[in-house]
Motif scaffolding. Structure first.
Motif, PDB file in Angstrom:
ATOM      1  N   PRO A 196      -3.853 -29.510  25.595  1.00  0.00           N
ATOM      2  CA  PRO A 196      -3.853 -28.213  24.899  1.00  0.00           C
ATOM      3  C   PRO A 196      -3.235 -28.325  23.500  1.00  0.00           C
ATOM      4  N   ASP A 197      -3.773 -27.546  22.574  1.00  0.00           N
ATOM      5  CA  ASP A 197      -3.163 -27.405  21.250  1.00  0.00           C
ATOM      6  C   ASP A 197      -2.061 -26.349  21.305  1.00  0.00           C
ATOM      7  N   ILE A 198      -2.201 -25.471  22.296  1.00  0.00           N
ATOM      8  CA  ILE A 198      -1.275 -24.342  22.443  1.00  0.00           C
ATOM      9  C   ILE A 198      -0.869 -24.273  23.909  1.00  0.00           C
ATOM     10  N   LEU A 199       0.424 -24.111  24.149  1.00  0.00           N
ATOM     11  CA  LEU A 199       0.924 -23.925  25.521  1.00  0.00           C
ATOM     12  C   LEU A 199       1.737 -22.642  25.556  1.00  0.00           C
ATOM     13  N   ILE A 200       1.339 -21.735  26.428  1.00  0.00           N
ATOM     14  CA  ILE A 200       2.134 -20.515  26.619  1.00  0.00           C
ATOM     15  C   ILE A 200       2.775 -20.619  28.003  1.00  0.00           C
ATOM     16  N   ASN A 201       4.087 -20.758  28.025  1.00  0.00           N
ATOM     17  CA  ASN A 201       4.810 -20.869  29.290  1.00  0.00           C
ATOM     18  C   ASN A 201       5.192 -19.490  29.807  1.00  0.00           C
ATOM     19  N   ASN A 202       4.842 -19.254  31.061  1.00  0.00           N
ATOM     20  CA  ASN A 202       5.137 -17.955  31.665  1.00  0.00           C
ATOM     21  C   ASN A 202       5.112 -18.136  33.174  1.00  0.00           C
ATOM     22  N   ALA A 203       5.845 -17.299  33.870  1.00  0.00           N
ATOM     23  CA  ALA A 203       5.828 -17.247  35.343  1.00  0.00           C
ATOM     24  C   ALA A 203       6.515 -15.955  35.728  1.00  0.00           C
ATOM     25  N   GLY A 204       6.438 -15.603  36.984  1.00  0.00           N
ATOM     26  CA  GLY A 204       7.142 -14.401  37.429  1.00  0.00           C
ATOM     27  C   GLY A 204       8.644 -14.589  37.247  1.00  0.00           C
ATOM     28  N   GLY A 205       9.350 -13.474  37.145  1.00  0.00           N
ATOM     29  CA  GLY A 205      10.808 -13.537  36.991  1.00  0.00           C
ATOM     30  C   GLY A 205      11.502 -13.573  38.343  1.00  0.00           C
ATOM     31  N   MET A 222      13.032 -22.246  34.178  1.00  0.00           N
ATOM     32  CA  MET A 222      13.601 -23.269  33.287  1.00  0.00           C
ATOM     33  C   MET A 222      12.836 -24.589  33.412  1.00  0.00           C
ATOM     34  N   LEU A 223      12.741 -25.137  34.618  1.00  0.00           N
ATOM     35  CA  LEU A 223      12.188 -26.495  34.750  1.00  0.00           C
ATOM     36  C   LEU A 223      10.667 -26.525  34.599  1.00  0.00           C
ATOM     37  N   THR A 224       9.964 -25.504  35.088  1.00  0.00           N
ATOM     38  CA  THR A 224       8.498 -25.504  34.934  1.00  0.00           C
ATOM     39  C   THR A 224       8.096 -25.564  33.458  1.00  0.00           C
ATOM     40  N   PRO A 225       8.625 -24.686  32.601  1.00  0.00           N
ATOM     41  CA  PRO A 225       8.260 -24.818  31.183  1.00  0.00           C
ATOM     42  C   PRO A 225       8.684 -26.151  30.590  1.00  0.00           C
ATOM     43  N   ILE A 226       9.834 -26.681  31.008  1.00  0.00           N
ATOM     44  CA  ILE A 226      10.286 -27.966  30.454  1.00  0.00           C
ATOM     45  C   ILE A 226       9.315 -29.084  30.854  1.00  0.00           C
ATOM     46  N   ASN A 250       7.344 -19.906  24.696  1.00  0.00           N
ATOM     47  CA  ASN A 250       7.895 -19.607  26.018  1.00  0.00           C
ATOM     48  C   ASN A 250       8.131 -18.108  26.123  1.00  0.00           C
ATOM     49  N   ILE A 251       7.557 -17.512  27.159  1.00  0.00           N
ATOM     50  CA  ILE A 251       7.854 -16.089  27.406  1.00  0.00           C
ATOM     51  C   ILE A 251       9.155 -16.064  28.210  1.00  0.00           C
ATOM     52  N   THR A 252      10.221 -15.552  27.596  1.00  0.00           N
ATOM     53  CA  THR A 252      11.508 -15.496  28.308  1.00  0.00           C
ATOM     54  C   THR A 252      11.833 -14.038  28.605  1.00  0.00           C
ATOM     55  N   SER A 253      12.903 -13.508  28.049  1.00  0.00           N
ATOM     56  CA  SER A 253      13.239 -12.111  28.322  1.00  0.00           C
ATOM     57  C   SER A 253      14.328 -11.659  27.356  1.00  0.00           C
ATOM     58  N   GLY A 254      14.342 -10.364  27.082  1.00  0.00           N
ATOM     59  CA  GLY A 254      15.451  -9.787  26.323  1.00  0.00           C
ATOM     60  C   GLY A 254      16.785 -10.068  27.002  1.00  0.00           C
ATOM     61  N   ASN A 293      10.387 -18.877  21.282  1.00  0.00           N
ATOM     62  CA  ASN A 293      10.454 -18.039  22.482  1.00  0.00           C
ATOM     63  C   ASN A 293      10.179 -16.584  22.111  1.00  0.00           C
ATOM     64  N   LEU A 294       9.421 -15.922  22.963  1.00  0.00           N
ATOM     65  CA  LEU A 294       9.210 -14.480  22.818  1.00  0.00           C
ATOM     66  C   LEU A 294      10.013 -13.780  23.903  1.00  0.00           C
ATOM     67  N   LEU A 295      10.821 -12.808  23.491  1.00  0.00           N
ATOM     68  CA  LEU A 295      11.736 -12.141  24.416  1.00  0.00           C
ATOM     69  C   LEU A 295      11.278 -10.697  24.634  1.00  0.00           C
ATOM     70  N   PRO A 296      10.575 -10.427  25.730  1.00  0.00           N
ATOM     71  CA  PRO A 296      10.142  -9.041  25.942  1.00  0.00           C
ATOM     72  C   PRO A 296      11.287  -8.136  26.370  1.00  0.00           C
TER      73      PRO A 296
END
Ligand code: NAP
Length: 260
Positions: A82-91, A113-117, A137-141, A180-183
């Protein structure tokens, strides 16, 4: 603005709904071929059909749990470079830290933590070799402003944030960026189900609870996932190559500070 993304390939994890879906749709609208993952095959196929219908790009689906080694291997087999990787999973689930034993913590660390790494580890050298890469990486506020009941989220995502900050500086000179994007609150299924649980506990109606929550935000509303997808597209754009190791909070101004 031409984002320069047409013809690129993206792996967007946990993307049949909500914020992941919005990122996949936003990238597809820029001409990016997307591989999307989720555990539930039926909703994943519905999401893929919606993206294809809206954009005409090639959409590949991988049904599986991205927090497992097998799930990640399947996703990478479908989109190895991939040229772009968007890391996300349920919280991780909310609760009281006194109730969380080692297994619960390991699951949270695995997912957030480990899956995106491990996914970054799998793709970053290919990105360096091609001289272009964008990882979001989609993280969180909650990384900036901890939420008391979400201790595992506060902790696991902060670990990812620390690791990414270091790696981002090692790869930036190759035009590979990690941000990182913090929703804050975005109107997704997750927000609805969290609000439903809180409303039941408070003996309140869920719509009233959501309206009250929206009123307390400086923006006077919760976020629309398409706004989140647009921010993700910009961080992935050719123009964003000088944005390195940042944590972009999208919360309608809820975090009260003079500067980040
Ligand atoms: P959502 O609407 O519930 O969507 C979650 C998506 O991820 C679904 O497509 C789901 O599909 C998929 N998914 C979940 N676990 C997965 C796994 N282990 N492997 C593969 N796919 C998986 O959630 P969201 O609101 O978009 O939230 C996305 C992330 O942002 C979460 O980590 C959440 O904690 C965080 N966040 C959200 C908000 C908000 O207001 N929405 C605020 C702060 C942080 P399947 O269930 O079929 O797998």
């Amino acid at each position: 603005m031409d984002t320069g993304l047409s013809g690129k390939r993206a792996l967007v994890c946990a993307a049949s709904k909500g914020l992941g879906f919005a990122c996949a749709m936003g990238l597809a609208q820029e001409g990016v071929a997307v591989t999307i993952t989720a555990r539930t095959a039926s909703t994943l196929e519905e999401a893929a059909a919606a993206i294809r219908a809206a954009t005409g790009v090639v959409v590949t689906t991988v049904a599986g749990d991205i927090t497992t080694e097998a799930g990640r291997a399947q996703a990478l087999a479908a989109c190895p470079q991939p040229d772009i990787l968007i890391n996300n999973a349920g919280g991780p689930p909310p609760g009281d830290f006194r109730d969380w034993e080692r297994d619960a913590w390991i699951a949270a660390l695995d997912a957030n933590m480990l899956t995106p790494i491990f996914l970054m580890k799998a793709v970053v050298d290919g990105m360096i070799g091609r001289g272009f890469g964008r990882i979001v990486n989609i993280t969180s506020g909650s990384v900036k402003s901890p939420i008391a009941t979400l201790g595992m989220s506060n902790g696991a995502r902060a670990g990812l944030t620390g690791f990414s900050a270091g790696l981002a500086r090692q790869v930036a000179r190759h035009n590979v960026t990690i941000n990182n994007l913090l929703p804050g609150p975005f109107l997704t299924d997750r927000l609805r189900s969290n609000a439903r649980a809180a409303a039941e506990a408070a003996g309140q109606d869920v719509d009233t609870m959501l309206r009250e929550r929206a009123k307390s935000s400086p923006a006077g509303r919760v976020g629309n996932p398409t706004e989140f997808g647009a921010a993700c597209v910009f961080l992935c754009s050719a123009q964003a190559g000088f944005i390195v190791g940042q944590n972009l909070l999208l919360d309608g101004g809820a975090f009260n500070a003079t500067m980040g």
